[in-house]
Every structure is written in C-alpha cells, then in structure tokens.
Design a protein around this motif. Sequence first.
Motif: not given
Lengths: 227, 227
Positions: A204-209, B148-151, B153-157, B210-213
């Motif tokens: 839900l966190e990912i979908l909602w964001r 994990e690489q995305g995290i 590199r500061g791209e993923v939360r 949803g996952v992006a920083l």
Amino acid sequence: MPSPLPSRSRGPKPTKVDPDHLLDAAQAVFAEEGLRAASLRAIARRAGCDPALIYYHFSSKEALFLALLNRRFPALLRDMARLAEPTDLRPTPLRLWEVLLIYHRYFKDDPGIRALIRGEIVRGAEGLGHLIEDQIRPMVGSIRQIFEQGIARGEVRPGVQPLLATFFLAKMQLEILDVLPAVLPLLMELPPEGAVLTGMRAWLEILWRGVALDASAPLPTLPYPQA
Amino acid sequence: MPSPLPSRSRGPKPTKVDPDHLLDAAQAVFAEEGLRAASLRAIARRAGCDPALIYYHFSSKEALFLALLNRRFPALLRDMARLAEPTDLRPTPLRLWEVLLIYHRYFKDDPGIRALIRGEIVRGAEGLGHLIEDQIRPMVGSIRQIFEQGIARGEVRPGVQPLLATFFLAKMQLEILDVLPAVLPLLMELPPEGAVLTGMRAWLEILWRGVALDASAPLPTLPYPQA
DNA sequence: ACCAATATTCAACACCTGTTGAATTGGACC
DNA sequence: GGTCCAATTCAACAGGTGTTGAATATTGGT
C-alpha cells in the motif's frame, strides 16, 4: 447360500452429512489440489462419505464449486459496495487499505478460490468463466469508484487510470496472500506469519505514493485486523 | 489367412521429427492447457507423431517440461545479470523498465512457463519446485541488486525493501502479460494489442513514483520494443 | 405396525492418463 | 546385397476420473 448377504453399511448415518459439511471438505481439497486436480473421491474421503453422496446434494463437480463461490462472494460484494459509497469521506489511502483488508478477510482461508480467480480467468470463459465475471465485475467496479472519487477529491493524480490502478491493487493482493508466505522465508529472514501483513503494508505504501497527488504526504495510520 | 498383415506406417519417417519440434509442440500445448492438464497424447497429436515417440527422446513428461525450461531460462538469466552489473550507471527507472522488457521478450510467447512460475511455486516443491527455484533465485537476485544500487545512488528511498519491491515488480509483470489482454477489453475500450504495453508503462510509472526518493522527478523517456 | 421418503453406499461404466515392450521400417555403411 | 542401428508406431497395462442406477438402511408420519 448365495443370498445377497445384506451389507450393513448402507442407509442414512446416525448423524447426517449436511451439504455445508461437504462444502467445507470441497473447499479444503480445492485449496490443496487446485480446481482441476481436486477429485470428487478425494473430497468424499475428506468428508468421510462416498463420492456418490456428493451427487445426491449437488448435480455435478462444477455445481459443487459454484455453490462454494456463492457461499463466499455475496457478502464480499456487499462489503466492497458499502466501502465505495460516495458518502464515505475518509482519506483515500485508508479506504484502499480497507479494500486490502476485505480481500484478506474473505480470501485468506480459501486458496482454491484465489487460484480460480488467478488462473481460470486467463483461459477464458470455460463454463465457469462467465459466472466468475459476474461476481468480479461489480467488485472491480467498487474499487474503481474509490479511485475515481479520489481523483475528484484531489487526493489522487488525475493522470492515474482508475481501472489499471484497480487491476494493480487487486491482483497484487492476491499474489501477496498466495505467494508471499511461500516465497519470502526462502529468500529472507522474515517469518511466514508476518509476511502477509508486512507485504500488504509495503504494497500500500508503494502503490499510494505512486498514485497520490501529493506523494510526500504521510500515510494515515492504518488499522490492523484483529488477530 | 491370419497373416500379421504388415502395417505400412512404422519405421522412420522421410523427415525426422527432431526433439526441438517436439518441444515446440509441448510448449504450445502446455500454454493452452496448463502444465497438469496438458496430455502427452495432445502434445503428440500437435507434433504429428505417436505419444511413444516422446519417450524415445525424453524420459518422462517431467523431463520434457524441464527441457522446455532449459531452453529458455539460461539466456534470460544472462540478460538479467548483465543488466544488474554495477557499472551500468543509467537511471534506475530506465533499468527497471529494461527488466520489464526482458520479461516481455522471453515470456510473451510462453504462457505455459508463466503459468508454472505463477502457480506451481505456490504448491511448494513438488518435484519441479526445487529446479524452478534454482532458476528463479538468481533472477530475483539481479533485480534486487538494481534496487539496492538505486538506494546507494540516492535514487530510491531508503525505506523501500529491495526484495519486496522486486516481488512487486516481477509478479505484476507476469500478471500484465497474462491477464491484462484477456481482461482489459472486457472492461474498457482498450484494444487487446495495446493492453500489454499500456499496462507496463502505467505500472512502471506507479511503481517508480512509489519507490523514488524524489517522486516528482519525471520519468526518463522509455524505449519501446521494436514491433 | 406399516409405509413412504430420505440419506447413504456399492458396483460398475466409459473414458482419459503416463508409461512400456515388442514389432516394424528406412537408411547408412561395408 | 546384407547387416545393423536409429526412428517410429502399435497395442496394451494399471490406475485414475466424473458419473449413474440400483440396492439398502434409517427415520418420521400415520
């Protein structure tokens, strides 16, 4: 003498095997074996009776399965429709969480139905298909309305397509119920009991964001189901 | 006379039935019927030969299916591993899009394998399970590394759990390939051909936001596969 | 005490399944 | 031209499947 030696075991039992008990057995076997592989003999064994008795209460294997659906879906549809009423003014993410909880409540003990929804729809309408569609269409409609109301209320991005979002939300919840408990312990340290709720929450966190107009707004506190 | 009247049809055919042709037929039938329901007789019929011939080339139905897996997975795993190399410095959303494209490339013609991945994993390791796991684990590992690489590199939360994100990404892509073309036309005006790419695109948008920083950053332009 | 309805089982049917052993043929080699 | 091997089919096996018709106990009503 070649008398037909009356076998003792026929006739009604002291305690009747009522159809609901048969449905319970059927549900359990469908759950373990899948719809196609579940045999009437296995169901009868589980129910402690003869396969022929199933035909006394239900006209065929398919009818047995449909009875199983009809025992579960109407209440689910009612809950879902109530949730989608436009008078419900709670924040959209909270309502979406409720959708997940309803899924959880109605489907968690019934992998058989999940497998059906997941698989049998793909193969097109083979007898069962149309009926399933009749049950699923209103359910999809309710969730879709929640997204549409969310857009109208300025909570959901206008770019989001309500139907696709519904598809993502609902489909993933089935996967979470089914696959996550089997797979997560294999790949990570999480215990299987926690997997479902952890997965639902993360989902839900990912979908909602992903769909929110303001992605940086925090999620409201989500009520957990009573264990 | 009761002479055994020599049937004309035995012996090698003018054109040999090579194992690859059998695999093609098997793939088609597995795709239509599902793993369990696909019968060797149906496969043989499709290949235009006798069921017994299958046993000349493969030791069992299961071996036939494993051969099918081994024809597809190694190349997929190689592509996926190359994509996950840390020297690949392209933006994370673009790499995730590549993951979806690889899925699309390898699985779009093979509903049988998708059904297996989707369904058979659930029932636990029944003979096939362990081998599937051997194929799937490295695939999951590659996608997870990208997150994990995305995290890093500061791209993923940082709050995103790479394994769960992988699960969501990969699982939904299977659903998009399988279910969306069958379901979308039923519920909306979209033609089935466009459904898959439309779905993939919408899915990546939501997942990535949803996952992006920084959820407000625009998606990079996503290359479409050549039709 | 009888009778009818109900609930249950038994035994069989026809069909489909994966698998195997023997029989057969065509082509390649010498 | 004969021999051997590889490729193919046939026929059958043992077991499982959904389904049905008849036989049989038990129960409840009168």
